[in-house]
Design an enzyme around this catalytic site. Sequence first.
Site, mmCIF file in Angstrom:
data_model
loop_
_atom_site.group_PDB
_atom_site.id
_atom_site.type_symbol
_atom_site.label_atom_id
_atom_site.label_comp_id
_atom_site.label_asym_id
_atom_site.label_seq_id
_atom_site.Cartn_x
_atom_site.Cartn_y
_atom_site.Cartn_z
ATOM 1 C CE1 TYR A 60 0.905 1.006 4.404
ATOM 2 C CE2 TYR A 60 0.869 -1.387 4.267
ATOM 3 C CZ TYR A 60 1.231 -0.231 4.926
ATOM 4 O OH TYR A 60 1.932 -0.320 6.101
ATOM 5 C CG MET A 69 6.352 6.763 3.082
ATOM 6 S SD MET A 69 5.098 8.065 3.134
ATOM 7 C CE MET A 69 3.603 7.097 3.291
ATOM 8 N N PRO A 70 7.756 2.828 3.194
ATOM 9 C CG PRO A 70 9.512 1.304 3.062
ATOM 10 C CD PRO A 70 9.102 2.675 2.653
ATOM 11 C CG HIS A 71 3.815 4.122 6.533
ATOM 12 N ND1 HIS A 71 3.795 4.057 5.155
ATOM 13 C CD2 HIS A 71 2.540 4.341 6.920
ATOM 14 C CE1 HIS A 71 2.557 4.241 4.730
ATOM 15 N NE2 HIS A 71 1.767 4.408 5.781
ATOM 16 C CB ALA A 72 3.599 -0.425 10.277
#
Length: 159
Positions: A60, A69-72
């Site tokens: 996503y 844009m790796p994030h969680a």
Amino acid sequence: MTKLDFKAVLKQHHTVRLHQTAQDWKQAIQLCIHPLIAAKLVQPAYFDDILKSVAQYGPYFIIAENVAMPHAQNNGTVQQNCFSLVTLKEPVYFDNDPRPVRLLIGLAATSAAIHTTEALPQIAALVEDTQVVKDLLDCCDETSLFAVIDRVNLHKYLT
């Protein structure tokens, strides 16, 4: 002006890695998040949270051509709002997704509000111009990278 400043965070915490090599998308995310872990801005479990999110929702966070844009969500693993930036020599591909990724901008936010009102607007401003993305990928050192970032009004979407 925002309290979270993209360029200042990268410089202060030394979270830029250029021309890295990743065997796959998981290693690319690891390269992106490791500087945040090393700087004690996030806990190691934040990397696992990102992998779980990808397993659940897919990639996503591919937000533009060549850009992820790796994030969680913060599950208690984010110590401080922060960014990292990694460029890859060769693209990686996420499972079942044909889009190549060579620029990863790691994001860890302590709250959803910071994520949406301070972090995302700066990243959107940075990557909306494909020439800027190309120039970032071509940078050989942090000096040239920060010069490219300086060409962009990172605050134009901040309210």
